[in-house]
Design a protein around this motif. Structure first.
Motif, PDB file in Angstrom:
ATOM      1  N   GLU A 165      41.609  51.215  29.951  1.00  0.00           N
ATOM      2  CA  GLU A 165      41.908  49.633  30.346  1.00  0.00           C
ATOM      3  C   GLU A 165      41.552  49.717  31.987  1.00  0.00           C
ATOM      4  N   ALA A 166      40.863  48.645  32.348  1.00  0.00           N
ATOM      5  CA  ALA A 166      41.434  47.946  34.249  1.00  0.00           C
ATOM      6  C   ALA A 166      42.270  47.167  34.243  1.00  0.00           C
ATOM      7  N   TYR A 167      42.825  47.175  34.979  1.00  0.00           N
ATOM      8  CA  TYR A 167      44.012  46.125  35.293  1.00  0.00           C
ATOM      9  C   TYR A 167      43.554  45.947  37.023  1.00  0.00           C
ATOM     10  N   ASP A 168      44.085  44.442  36.759  1.00  0.00           N
ATOM     11  CA  ASP A 168      43.414  44.083  38.333  1.00  0.00           C
ATOM     12  C   ASP A 168      44.633  44.765  39.216  1.00  0.00           C
ATOM     13  N   ALA A 169      43.710  45.626  41.211  1.00  0.00           N
ATOM     14  CA  ALA A 169      44.445  46.051  41.304  1.00  0.00           C
ATOM     15  C   ALA A 169      45.215  45.624  42.836  1.00  0.00           C
ATOM     16  N   GLY A 170      44.156  44.100  43.378  1.00  0.00           N
ATOM     17  CA  GLY A 170      44.592  43.305  44.059  1.00  0.00           C
ATOM     18  C   GLY A 170      44.643  43.633  45.518  1.00  0.00           C
ATOM     19  N   THR A 192      47.826  56.907  34.079  1.00  0.00           N
ATOM     20  CA  THR A 192      47.144  56.086  35.343  1.00  0.00           C
ATOM     21  C   THR A 192      47.351  56.196  36.441  1.00  0.00           C
ATOM     22  N   TYR A 193      45.580  55.990  36.967  1.00  0.00           N
ATOM     23  CA  TYR A 193      44.645  56.058  38.000  1.00  0.00           C
ATOM     24  C   TYR A 193      45.514  54.979  38.726  1.00  0.00           C
ATOM     25  N   SER A 194      46.196  55.159  40.417  1.00  0.00           N
ATOM     26  CA  SER A 194      46.155  53.516  40.618  1.00  0.00           C
ATOM     27  C   SER A 194      44.663  52.719  41.559  1.00  0.00           C
ATOM     28  N   GLY A 195      43.611  54.234  41.878  1.00  0.00           N
ATOM     29  CA  GLY A 195      42.962  52.886  42.736  1.00  0.00           C
ATOM     30  C   GLY A 195      43.332  53.582  43.805  1.00  0.00           C
ATOM     31  N   ASP A 196      42.905  52.022  44.839  1.00  0.00           N
ATOM     32  CA  ASP A 196      44.134  52.234  45.772  1.00  0.00           C
ATOM     33  C   ASP A 196      44.578  50.000  45.342  1.00  0.00           C
ATOM     34  N   VAL A 197      46.054  50.612  45.768  1.00  0.00           N
ATOM     35  CA  VAL A 197      47.028  49.257  45.110  1.00  0.00           C
ATOM     36  C   VAL A 197      46.548  47.775  46.361  1.00  0.00           C
ATOM     37  N   GLY A 198      46.603  47.346  45.866  1.00  0.00           N
ATOM     38  CA  GLY A 198      46.884  45.785  46.962  1.00  0.00           C
ATOM     39  C   GLY A 198      47.584  45.576  47.500  1.00  0.00           C
ATOM     40  N   ARG A 199      48.324  44.100  47.657  1.00  0.00           N
ATOM     41  CA  ARG A 199      49.385  43.611  48.440  1.00  0.00           C
ATOM     42  C   ARG A 199      49.322  42.379  47.720  1.00  0.00           C
ATOM     43  N   PRO A 200      50.201  41.906  47.544  1.00  0.00           N
ATOM     44  CA  PRO A 200      50.657  40.434  47.180  1.00  0.00           C
ATOM     45  C   PRO A 200      50.209  39.866  48.583  1.00  0.00           C
ATOM     46  N   ASN A 201      49.683  38.566  48.393  1.00  0.00           N
ATOM     47  CA  ASN A 201      49.233  37.343  48.450  1.00  0.00           C
ATOM     48  C   ASN A 201      48.121  37.756  49.776  1.00  0.00           C
ATOM     49  N   LEU A 202      46.991  38.431  49.314  1.00  0.00           N
ATOM     50  CA  LEU A 202      46.028  39.012  50.295  1.00  0.00           C
ATOM     51  C   LEU A 202      45.015  37.244  49.452  1.00  0.00           C
ATOM     52  N   PRO A 203      44.310  37.053  50.876  1.00  0.00           N
ATOM     53  CA  PRO A 203      43.628  35.747  50.907  1.00  0.00           C
ATOM     54  C   PRO A 203      42.438  36.108  49.570  1.00  0.00           C
ATOM     55  N   ILE A 204      42.145  35.122  49.064  1.00  0.00           N
ATOM     56  CA  ILE A 204      41.334  35.326  47.911  1.00  0.00           C
ATOM     57  C   ILE A 204      41.065  35.896  46.507  1.00  0.00           C
ATOM     58  N   ILE A 205      41.458  36.751  46.508  1.00  0.00           N
ATOM     59  CA  ILE A 205      41.994  37.605  45.744  1.00  0.00           C
ATOM     60  C   ILE A 205      43.653  37.491  44.696  1.00  0.00           C
ATOM     61  N   ARG A 206      43.345  38.364  43.577  1.00  0.00           N
ATOM     62  CA  ARG A 206      45.006  38.187  42.729  1.00  0.00           C
ATOM     63  C   ARG A 206      45.744  39.374  43.089  1.00  0.00           C
ATOM     64  N   ASP A 207      47.338  38.348  42.570  1.00  0.00           N
ATOM     65  CA  ASP A 207      47.860  40.311  43.616  1.00  0.00           C
ATOM     66  C   ASP A 207      47.589  41.079  42.988  1.00  0.00           C
ATOM     67  N   PRO A 208      48.097  42.148  42.972  1.00  0.00           N
ATOM     68  CA  PRO A 208      48.124  43.685  41.792  1.00  0.00           C
ATOM     69  C   PRO A 208      49.032  43.234  40.567  1.00  0.00           C
ATOM     70  N   GLU A 209      48.567  43.671  39.469  1.00  0.00           N
ATOM     71  CA  GLU A 209      48.990  42.925  37.752  1.00  0.00           C
ATOM     72  C   GLU A 209      49.991  44.417  37.794  1.00  0.00           C
ATOM     73  N   ARG A 210      51.465  44.261  37.274  1.00  0.00           N
ATOM     74  CA  ARG A 210      52.395  44.589  37.199  1.00  0.00           C
ATOM     75  C   ARG A 210      51.544  45.280  35.525  1.00  0.00           C
ATOM     76  N   GLY A 420      56.931  49.834  50.558  1.00  0.00           N
ATOM     77  CA  GLY A 420      57.854  49.501  49.910  1.00  0.00           C
ATOM     78  C   GLY A 420      57.165  48.854  49.097  1.00  0.00           C
ATOM     79  N   GLU A 421      55.631  48.106  48.976  1.00  0.00           N
ATOM     80  CA  GLU A 421      56.007  47.067  48.003  1.00  0.00           C
ATOM     81  C   GLU A 421      55.038  48.897  46.795  1.00  0.00           C
TER      82      GLU A 421
END
Ligand SMILES: [Zn+2]
Length: 473
Positions: A165-170, A192-210, A420-421
């Motif tokens: 199942e794919a979760y949004d990495a943000g 679970t494979y994180s891929g690349d973990v994004g960050r909260p509040n980046l423009p355009i895309i959603r925040d990383p999912e829980r 921290g993130e």
């Protein structure tokens, strides 16, 4: 379940992890290794297994260091499915062809030089002294039909005992964290494979999912030992850089990754123009790839955050406004050099290694009125890294040039979670995790994070060596 780390082990590029279970072999990502030319070329050409020994690939996101060696896999006999999110697949459509084009051009360039030197003997000698591209446009075009769309949060059956199942990495448009569920053993097993973990509040895309609890985790560690500045400050900093350079009558040269970073900068500049916080100067996006990738962003509003959706509700195009021009043709790119007065040009590549940005840097870097605005991670040995490190002189197209322009960095836009993130992202998993494998980081960054995961959460975290295998049970 057996896991072998073939790429991004002890380094940040070339992600490729082999998962063997139920008599089948799956690859998690198949990325291009980027680094010193000779070393990179060798690693990318020599896959550690035959292409036809792999049953399927699951791709976390479209960045070339995760997807860019798929055509080599296909060239080596792979014919199975490549699963990813619809947005990632649409991005790969442009990016793999772009990379193939670069490989062909590179080989052509090297061959011309070889011809000149009449030194046609080399390690990649095919008998005629001709260097072959890593892969060609034809290889890339044979790869594209293998992609199969698997939307976020729709469990997909890889076999009767394995689903993912794919979760949004943000991280970028379409980026995902992959949650694999195996049911063949005595108890269900989750990797679970994180891929690349994004960050909260980046423009355009959603925040990383829980994320849900997991037994094992493969975690990226690009910034395992570092903290970023807050994303919220980026817009003020961008306004300051533009205003300061305009007052000097200079130009703002922005090397940016065609995927994600360019679209974020356009959106932020759009906002600054709308709020009249920067003067009405022309803005150019000078990259055919960025133009195509921007269209993919327009085509996938299902990946947007609430702010970007608001642009659509207001009837505005978040990726285009009055002062913005996209440049496709090289001849129009060259015309920018004769333009009078301040302007902003965003161009690829993001690490200043190739592409049109090199021409803009050559034409502008020696003028102290100008600014070079660095907007992302700069790997060791790249021209971008030298600029960030404030080298007084750099070589562009082999020519030494004095760096007199202002060099500024917007680290805030990094698409990767900082220390921290990452710790925040892993929290929902810490009670169930039995082991964490740290990948995709320079060794120092991974070691700091491993130590911290141990002291903070009592987790066992290992930094696998290339080719190292682990049995998961
Ligand atoms: Zn990435």
């Amino acid at each position: 379940m057996r896991l072998t780390f073939w790429g991004a082990a002890g380094t940040v590029t070339g992600s490729m992890h082999l998962l063997e279970t139920g008599g089948k072999r799956y690859l998690l990502d198949c990325g291009l290794y980027q680094g010193r030319r000779k070393d990179a070329d060798l690693r990318n050409r020599r896959l550690p297994f035959p292409g036809n020994s792999i049953d399927a690939v699951v791709l976390s996101h479209a960045h070339i260091d995760h997807s860019g060696n798929l055509p080599t896999l296909v060239k080596n006999g792979f014919t199975g499915p490549i699963y990813s999110t619809p947005a990632s697949i649409d991005l790969c459509n442009w990016m793999l062809r772009d990379t193939a084009h670069i490989q062909e051009k590179d080989a052509e360039f090297v061959n011309k030089r070889l011809e000149k030197r009449k030194a046609a003997r080399s390690g990649k000698d095919n008998g005629n002294g001709i260097v072959q591209p890593l892969y060609t446009m034809a290889d890339a075009e044979r790869t594209l039909p293998l992609f199969q769309r698997v939307p976020y949060r729709e469990p997909f059956e890889l076999s009767s005992t394995l689903t993912y199942e794919a979760y949004d990495a943000g991280h970028i448009l379409g980026s995902s964290c992959i949650v694999m569920n195996e049911t063949s053993g005595a108890a269900p097993l989750r990797l679970t494979y994180s891929g690349d973990v994004g960050r909260p509040n980046l423009p355009i895309i959603r925040d990383p999912e829980r994320m849900p609890p997991a037994d094992y985790l493969i975690l990226e560690s690009t910034y395992g030992g570092r903290l970023h500045k807050q994303v919220e400050h980026v817009i003020n900093k961008l306004a300051d850089v533009v205003n300061r350079t305009v007052r000097r009558g200079g130009r703002i040269i922005v090397p940016a990754f065609a995927v994600g970073r360019t679209q974020q900068l356009v959106l932020l500049l759009h906002q600054l123009f709308n709020e009249k916080r920067i003067p009405n100067i022309p803005l150019f996006v000078d990259s055919p790839l960025a133009l195509n990738v921007t269209q993919v962003h327009r085509d996938h509003p299902e990946c947007y955050d609430a702010e970007t959706r608001q642009y659509l509700t207001d009837g505005e195009d978040p990726f285009g406004f009055k002062r913005l021009q996209y440049i496709r043709e090289a001849v129009d790119s060259k015309k920018l050099n004769d333009l009078h007065g301040p302007f902003v040009v965003i161009s690829a590549s993001g690490m200043c290694e190739q592409g049109r940005i090199l021409h803009h840097l050559r034409n502008n870097i020696e003028d102290p009125r100008n600014t070079v605005l660095i907007t992302g991670f700069q790997a060791q040995e790249t021209l971008g890294r030298k600029l960030v490190e404030k080298w007084p002189e750099v070589r562009i197209f082999g020519e030494p040039m004095r760096v007199r322009a202002e060099i500024s960095s917007l680290d805030e836009l990094s698409g990767h979670a900082d220390q921290g993130e990452l710790l925040e992202w892993i929290k929902p998993m810490v009670h169930s995790l039995r082991k964490v494998f740290l990948v995709h980081g320079e060794p120092r960054q991974s070691e700091i994070l491993a130590q911290l995961l141990h002291t903070r959460f009592g987790l066992e975290a290992v930094c696998p060596a290339p080719g190292q295998s682990f049995e998961l049970a």
